[in-house]
Design a protein around this motif. Structure first.
Motif, PDB file in Angstrom:
ATOM      1  N   SER A  42       0.803  -1.355   0.129  1.00  0.00           N
ATOM      2  CA  SER A  42       0.050  -0.162   0.018  1.00  0.00           C
ATOM      3  C   SER A  42       0.771   1.163   0.042  1.00  0.00           C
ATOM      4  CB  SER A  42      -0.803   0.168   1.393  1.00  0.00           C
ATOM      5  OG  SER A  42      -0.245   0.206   2.430  1.00  0.00           O
ATOM      6  N   CYS A  43       0.326   2.428  -0.369  1.00  0.00           N
ATOM      7  CA  CYS A  43       1.004   3.589  -0.148  1.00  0.00           C
ATOM      8  C   CYS A  43       1.630   3.893   1.040  1.00  0.00           C
ATOM      9  CB  CYS A  43       0.216   4.799  -0.871  1.00  0.00           C
ATOM     10  SG  CYS A  43      -0.476   4.566  -2.394  1.00  0.00           S
ATOM     11  N   ASP A  44       0.924   3.631   2.294  1.00  0.00           N
ATOM     12  CA  ASP A  44       1.266   3.802   3.471  1.00  0.00           C
ATOM     13  C   ASP A  44       2.488   3.140   3.860  1.00  0.00           C
ATOM     14  OD1 ASP A  44      -0.776   5.666   3.956  1.00  0.00           O
ATOM     15  OD2 ASP A  44      -2.214   4.367   4.945  1.00  0.00           O
ATOM     16  N   VAL A  45       2.553   1.976   3.328  1.00  0.00           N
ATOM     17  CA  VAL A  45       3.971   0.874   3.566  1.00  0.00           C
ATOM     18  C   VAL A  45       5.027   1.522   2.783  1.00  0.00           C
ATOM     19  CG1 VAL A  45       4.935  -1.401   3.298  1.00  0.00           C
ATOM     20  CG2 VAL A  45       2.534  -1.064   4.027  1.00  0.00           C
ATOM     21  N   TYR A  46       4.749   1.991   1.577  1.00  0.00           N
ATOM     22  CA  TYR A  46       5.737   2.695   0.849  1.00  0.00           C
ATOM     23  C   TYR A  46       6.231   3.795   1.488  1.00  0.00           C
ATOM     24  CZ  TYR A  46       5.659  -0.213  -3.487  1.00  0.00           C
ATOM     25  OH  TYR A  46       5.730  -1.133  -4.297  1.00  0.00           O
ATOM     26  N   ALA A  47       5.244   4.838   2.072  1.00  0.00           N
ATOM     27  CA  ALA A  47       5.740   5.855   2.913  1.00  0.00           C
ATOM     28  C   ALA A  47       6.492   5.499   3.987  1.00  0.00           C
ATOM     29  CB  ALA A  47       4.415   6.682   3.215  1.00  0.00           C
ATOM     30  N   ARG A  48       6.352   4.363   4.705  1.00  0.00           N
ATOM     31  CA  ARG A  48       7.045   4.284   5.815  1.00  0.00           C
ATOM     32  C   ARG A  48       8.489   3.637   5.883  1.00  0.00           C
ATOM     33  NH1 ARG A  48       9.868   2.690   9.145  1.00  0.00           N
ATOM     34  NH2 ARG A  48       9.714   1.944  11.458  1.00  0.00           N
ATOM     35  N   ALA A  49       8.685   2.928   4.615  1.00  0.00           N
ATOM     36  CA  ALA A  49       9.882   2.325   4.185  1.00  0.00           C
ATOM     37  C   ALA A  49      11.028   3.128   4.232  1.00  0.00           C
ATOM     38  CB  ALA A  49       9.557   1.535   2.950  1.00  0.00           C
ATOM     39  N   ASN A  50      12.228   2.471   4.552  1.00  0.00           N
ATOM     40  CA  ASN A  50      13.387   3.306   4.546  1.00  0.00           C
ATOM     41  C   ASN A  50      14.173   2.960   3.210  1.00  0.00           C
ATOM     42  OD1 ASN A  50      13.143   2.359   7.645  1.00  0.00           O
ATOM     43  ND2 ASN A  50      13.895   4.580   7.287  1.00  0.00           N
ATOM     44  N   GLY A  51      13.670   2.148   2.359  1.00  0.00           N
ATOM     45  CA  GLY A  51      14.472   1.598   1.245  1.00  0.00           C
ATOM     46  C   GLY A  51      13.743   0.582   0.679  1.00  0.00           C
ATOM     47  N   LYS A  52      14.174   0.337  -0.530  1.00  0.00           N
ATOM     48  CA  LYS A  52      13.515  -0.788  -1.267  1.00  0.00           C
ATOM     49  C   LYS A  52      14.728  -1.822  -1.901  1.00  0.00           C
ATOM     50  CE  LYS A  52      11.226   1.917  -3.934  1.00  0.00           C
ATOM     51  NZ  LYS A  52      10.340   2.359  -5.092  1.00  0.00           N
ATOM     52  N   LEU A  53      14.638  -3.017  -1.959  1.00  0.00           N
ATOM     53  CA  LEU A  53      15.420  -3.867  -2.353  1.00  0.00           C
ATOM     54  C   LEU A  53      15.103  -4.896  -3.455  1.00  0.00           C
ATOM     55  CD1 LEU A  53      18.601  -5.474  -1.941  1.00  0.00           C
ATOM     56  CD2 LEU A  53      17.127  -6.769  -0.163  1.00  0.00           C
ATOM     57  N   SER A  54      15.497  -4.973  -4.485  1.00  0.00           N
ATOM     58  CA  SER A  54      15.101  -6.090  -5.404  1.00  0.00           C
ATOM     59  C   SER A  54      16.387  -7.213  -5.593  1.00  0.00           C
ATOM     60  CB  SER A  54      14.953  -5.435  -6.742  1.00  0.00           C
ATOM     61  OG  SER A  54      14.789  -6.348  -7.789  1.00  0.00           O
ATOM     62  N   LEU A  55      15.833  -8.474  -5.446  1.00  0.00           N
ATOM     63  CA  LEU A  55      16.589  -9.700  -5.438  1.00  0.00           C
ATOM     64  C   LEU A  55      16.983  -9.979  -6.935  1.00  0.00           C
ATOM     65  CD1 LEU A  55      15.327 -11.870  -2.788  1.00  0.00           C
ATOM     66  CD2 LEU A  55      17.119 -10.159  -2.577  1.00  0.00           C
ATOM     67  N   SER A  56      15.987  -9.493  -7.838  1.00  0.00           N
ATOM     68  CA  SER A  56      16.644  -9.857  -9.318  1.00  0.00           C
ATOM     69  C   SER A  56      15.352  -9.209 -10.071  1.00  0.00           C
ATOM     70  CB  SER A  56      15.974 -11.359  -9.373  1.00  0.00           C
ATOM     71  OG  SER A  56      15.944 -11.785 -10.862  1.00  0.00           O
ATOM     72  N   ARG A  57      15.526  -8.782 -11.450  1.00  0.00           N
ATOM     73  CA  ARG A  57      14.864  -8.150 -12.587  1.00  0.00           C
ATOM     74  C   ARG A  57      13.748  -9.309 -12.804  1.00  0.00           C
ATOM     75  NH1 ARG A  57      18.565  -5.860 -16.621  1.00  0.00           N
ATOM     76  NH2 ARG A  57      16.568  -5.754 -17.837  1.00  0.00           N
ATOM     77  N   MET A  58      14.025 -10.504 -12.502  1.00  0.00           N
ATOM     78  CA  MET A  58      13.012 -11.393 -12.742  1.00  0.00           C
ATOM     79  C   MET A  58      12.091 -11.531 -11.586  1.00  0.00           C
ATOM     80  SD  MET A  58      15.598 -14.690 -13.854  1.00  0.00           S
ATOM     81  CE  MET A  58      16.202 -14.821 -15.230  1.00  0.00           C
ATOM     82  N   THR A  59      10.811 -12.077 -12.041  1.00  0.00           N
ATOM     83  CA  THR A  59       9.912 -12.186 -10.910  1.00  0.00           C
ATOM     84  C   THR A  59       9.973 -13.583 -10.392  1.00  0.00           C
ATOM     85  OG1 THR A  59       8.413 -10.716 -12.246  1.00  0.00           O
ATOM     86  CG2 THR A  59       7.205 -12.152 -10.869  1.00  0.00           C
ATOM     87  N   PHE A  60       9.742 -13.820  -9.076  1.00  0.00           N
ATOM     88  CA  PHE A  60       9.675 -15.036  -8.418  1.00  0.00           C
ATOM     89  C   PHE A  60       8.436 -14.888  -7.535  1.00  0.00           C
ATOM     90  CE2 PHE A  60      14.260 -13.930  -8.876  1.00  0.00           C
ATOM     91  CZ  PHE A  60      14.754 -15.409  -9.385  1.00  0.00           C
ATOM     92  N   SER A  61       7.950 -16.227  -7.239  1.00  0.00           N
ATOM     93  CA  SER A  61       6.798 -16.473  -6.262  1.00  0.00           C
ATOM     94  C   SER A  61       7.143 -15.807  -5.047  1.00  0.00           C
ATOM     95  CB  SER A  61       6.523 -17.916  -6.182  1.00  0.00           C
ATOM     96  OG  SER A  61       7.313 -18.649  -5.457  1.00  0.00           O
ATOM     97  N   HIS A  62       6.186 -15.448  -4.197  1.00  0.00           N
ATOM     98  CA  HIS A  62       6.519 -15.088  -2.789  1.00  0.00           C
ATOM     99  C   HIS A  62       6.962 -16.001  -1.893  1.00  0.00           C
ATOM    100  CE1 HIS A  62       4.472 -11.430  -4.199  1.00  0.00           C
ATOM    101  NE2 HIS A  62       4.434 -10.786  -3.085  1.00  0.00           N
ATOM    102  N   GLN A  63       6.825 -17.325  -2.286  1.00  0.00           N
ATOM    103  CA  GLN A  63       7.206 -18.318  -1.454  1.00  0.00           C
ATOM    104  C   GLN A  63       8.807 -18.616  -1.813  1.00  0.00           C
ATOM    105  OE1 GLN A  63       4.802 -21.754  -1.140  1.00  0.00           O
ATOM    106  NE2 GLN A  63       2.798 -20.565  -0.832  1.00  0.00           N
ATOM    107  N   MET A  64       9.072 -18.396  -3.020  1.00  0.00           N
ATOM    108  CA  MET A  64      10.591 -18.666  -3.299  1.00  0.00           C
ATOM    109  C   MET A  64      11.484 -17.476  -2.737  1.00  0.00           C
ATOM    110  SD  MET A  64      11.169 -21.199  -5.235  1.00  0.00           S
ATOM    111  CE  MET A  64      12.649 -20.669  -6.173  1.00  0.00           C
ATOM    112  N   ILE A  65      10.826 -16.269  -2.769  1.00  0.00           N
ATOM    113  CA  ILE A  65      11.951 -14.989  -2.513  1.00  0.00           C
ATOM    114  C   ILE A  65      11.935 -15.368  -1.100  1.00  0.00           C
ATOM    115  CG2 ILE A  65      11.157 -12.686  -1.602  1.00  0.00           C
ATOM    116  CD1 ILE A  65      12.001 -12.996  -4.671  1.00  0.00           C
ATOM    117  N   ARG A  66      11.325 -16.112  -0.349  1.00  0.00           N
ATOM    118  CA  ARG A  66      11.618 -16.185   0.999  1.00  0.00           C
ATOM    119  C   ARG A  66      13.012 -17.233   1.193  1.00  0.00           C
ATOM    120  NH1 ARG A  66       5.670 -17.018   3.327  1.00  0.00           N
ATOM    121  NH2 ARG A  66       4.950 -15.271   2.129  1.00  0.00           N
TER     122      ARG A  66
END
Length: 157
Positions: free
Chosen positions: A111-135
């Motif tokens: 949500s926009c509120d979560v983005y506003a609270r965040a101190n940063g964003k991290l991408s593990l890859s330009r590819m898309t993975f399932s939420h379960q695989m990302i863990r």
């Protein structure tokens, strides 16, 4: 420093759970690391994607302390090599960050509120993975980072 991986929804794939548990065991010798799971929304089928993001966002924000440093695992986040990620974690520890929280959102993002609270964003890859695989990928990368920081042979250049 304590690292928390905050997740929306549990991992249902047993083989992924086993692999995550193996890395969590390994991490115990390096750093305080916990996985915290926010339950999936009830009746999500009756909600729009935006409503789901908002409700998940409230739950995510409720799970955070005001002093937490929050980094969202997000496809639009910064990308690091394993060595650069290790350096980032080391710097956060040296900067006396008490709790570093990495957040994996639900299937429709944050949500926009979560983005506003965040101190940063991290991408593990330009590819898309399932939420379960990302863990699994994330926990392995934290373990790899700890071995890099300690100069151990797990990571090869």
């Amino acid at each position: 420093m304590k690292i928390t991986l905050l997740l929306v929804g549990k991992t249902t794939e047993s083989h992924l759970n086993q692999a995550v548990e193996e890395y969590l065991k390994r991490l115990k010798r390096y750093i305080s690391f916990e996985v915290s799971v926010i339950p999936e929304l009830k009746n999500a089928k009756n909600l729009t994607f935006d409503q789901q993001k908002e409700k998940e966002g409230v739950a995510i924000l409720n799970a955070l302390d005001s002093s937490d440093e929050v980094i969202l695992l997000d496809e639009k986040g910064s990308q690091y090599s394993s060595v650069e990620f290790a350096s980032l974690l080391e710097k956060k520890g040296l900067a006396s960050v008490k709790r570093l929280v990495f957040v994996v959102g639900g299937p429709y993002g944050f949500s926009c509120d979560v983005y506003a609270r965040a101190n940063g964003k991290l991408s593990l890859s330009r590819m898309t993975f399932s939420h379960q695989m990302i863990r699994l990928l994330f926990v392995e990368q934290v373990y790899r980072a700890m071995t890099i920081i300690k100069g151990e042979p797990y990571h090869h250049e």
